[in-house]
Design a protein around this motif. Sequence first.
Motif, PDB file in Angstrom:
ATOM      1  N   ALA A  17      40.528 -51.961  71.910  1.00 45.14           N
ATOM      2  CA  ALA A  17      40.312 -51.336  72.970  1.00 45.14           C
ATOM      3  C   ALA A  17      39.350 -51.802  74.037  1.00 45.14           C
ATOM      4  O   ALA A  17      39.388 -52.256  75.360  1.00 45.14           O
ATOM      5  CB  ALA A  17      40.378 -50.102  73.297  1.00 45.14           C
ATOM      6  N   THR A  18      38.195 -51.914  73.566  1.00 44.59           N
ATOM      7  CA  THR A  18      36.751 -52.442  74.226  1.00 44.59           C
ATOM      8  C   THR A  18      37.140 -53.835  74.920  1.00 44.59           C
ATOM      9  O   THR A  18      37.093 -54.367  75.898  1.00 44.59           O
ATOM     10  CB  THR A  18      35.540 -52.271  73.644  1.00 44.59           C
ATOM     11  N   ARG A  19      37.575 -54.575  73.859  1.00 45.72           N
ATOM     12  CA  ARG A  19      37.924 -55.974  74.049  1.00 45.72           C
ATOM     13  C   ARG A  19      38.889 -56.158  75.075  1.00 45.72           C
ATOM     14  O   ARG A  19      38.803 -56.972  76.161  1.00 45.72           O
ATOM     15  CB  ARG A  19      38.108 -56.766  72.845  1.00 45.72           C
ATOM     16  N   GLY A  20      39.842 -55.446  74.886  1.00 46.18           N
ATOM     17  CA  GLY A  20      40.975 -55.273  76.146  1.00 46.18           C
ATOM     18  C   GLY A  20      40.602 -55.136  77.309  1.00 46.18           C
ATOM     19  O   GLY A  20      40.651 -55.677  78.465  1.00 46.18           O
ATOM     20  N   GLY A  61      32.401 -49.347  69.471  1.00 49.89           N
ATOM     21  CA  GLY A  61      33.586 -49.997  69.053  1.00 49.89           C
ATOM     22  C   GLY A  61      33.383 -51.717  68.876  1.00 49.89           C
ATOM     23  O   GLY A  61      33.699 -52.072  68.014  1.00 49.89           O
ATOM     24  N   LEU A  62      32.387 -51.955  69.707  1.00 46.32           N
ATOM     25  CA  LEU A  62      31.990 -53.392  69.447  1.00 46.32           C
ATOM     26  C   LEU A  62      31.346 -53.580  68.308  1.00 46.32           C
ATOM     27  O   LEU A  62      31.435 -54.915  67.382  1.00 46.32           O
ATOM     28  CB  LEU A  62      30.870 -54.070  70.631  1.00 46.32           C
ATOM     29  N   THR A 104      27.325 -56.118  71.463  1.00 46.40           N
ATOM     30  CA  THR A 104      26.909 -54.862  71.186  1.00 46.40           C
ATOM     31  C   THR A 104      25.302 -54.722  71.417  1.00 46.40           C
ATOM     32  O   THR A 104      24.933 -53.658  72.011  1.00 46.40           O
ATOM     33  CB  THR A 104      26.840 -54.453  69.633  1.00 46.40           C
ATOM     34  N   TRP A 105      24.813 -55.777  71.087  1.00 43.37           N
ATOM     35  CA  TRP A 105      23.035 -55.684  71.628  1.00 43.37           C
ATOM     36  C   TRP A 105      23.047 -55.573  73.223  1.00 43.37           C
ATOM     37  O   TRP A 105      22.344 -55.049  73.333  1.00 43.37           O
ATOM     38  CB  TRP A 105      22.559 -56.985  70.673  1.00 43.37           C
ATOM     39  N   GLN A 106      24.012 -56.347  73.771  1.00 43.31           N
ATOM     40  CA  GLN A 106      23.737 -56.340  75.214  1.00 43.31           C
ATOM     41  C   GLN A 106      24.193 -55.070  75.882  1.00 43.31           C
ATOM     42  O   GLN A 106      23.546 -54.594  76.798  1.00 43.31           O
ATOM     43  CB  GLN A 106      24.677 -57.396  75.908  1.00 43.31           C
ATOM     44  N   ALA A 107      25.150 -54.460  75.140  1.00 38.12           N
ATOM     45  CA  ALA A 107      25.477 -52.855  75.848  1.00 38.12           C
ATOM     46  C   ALA A 107      24.489 -52.036  75.258  1.00 38.12           C
ATOM     47  O   ALA A 107      24.300 -51.062  76.453  1.00 38.12           O
ATOM     48  CB  ALA A 107      26.728 -52.352  74.821  1.00 38.12           C
TER      49      ALA A 107
END
Length: 261
Positions: A17-20, A61-62, A104-107
């Motif tokens: 969903a996050t990718r979307g 999620g990532l 994920t690291w960037q988030a």
Amino acid sequence: MMNASSRLTILTRIGFATRGALYIAIAFLVIRTGQAEDPSGALRYLGEGGGRILLAVMALGLLAYGIWRLSDALLDIERHGTDRKGVAERLGAGASGIVHLFLTWQAIRLIQGVASSGQATEEGTQTALQLPGGTAIVVLGALILFGVGVFQLVRAVKGTFLRHLEPSIARQAWAQWCGRAGYAARGLIFIVSSYFLLRAGLEQRSSEAGGMAQAIAWLSPPVDVVVAVGLLGFGIFSLVEARFRVLHDVPVDSAVAKVTS
């Protein structure tokens, strides 16, 4: 009570969903504002609008999606097989896992209030060029990226991505065309990006390298908008996968038991 494998599967669906959401944001920015972004830029954009709670959910999620893709590469969870095609799909899964762990690291950095430079492709190319045989490494990377782009186009034509969906959804024409448009758009983006990377390697200038944002910006109107519509389709298809993709559990519990026994 859910075991660790079931919890990871649920979080992986959040990852889809996050990718979307990221791809929908990329398409929205191109279509509405003409601004070209990549998933990292879309992550910053959504973080600014949704705040730290949304970023935390997306990071979870990532992370789960990245672990799931790496597990697929190592353990063949999706049952790709051991032939050449299967090995290629598992290598692609591994690369995807690494990319999503980077996101994920960037988030996490965004949650901490630290913005990324937005030049990850250029910085990575510069690091590679400084290594012994750096030019050959970058050129090889460009060829691999070109192959990934072609593979995406083949998937768009053959519709092989549908085999992972629940049959009732896979038969729906709207789901098929969202996926076809999405994979075709991604294929074109990867091929353009491979050209940038090849040029950077041959000219030994990291500034020539570019990712998705640079590839979209390079495309002339109205091709950039057409590609953005395709990326919108991929975003929608990712949301469909979040709900209707058949996911095989990662054997987390058994792996932990082996380590702790």
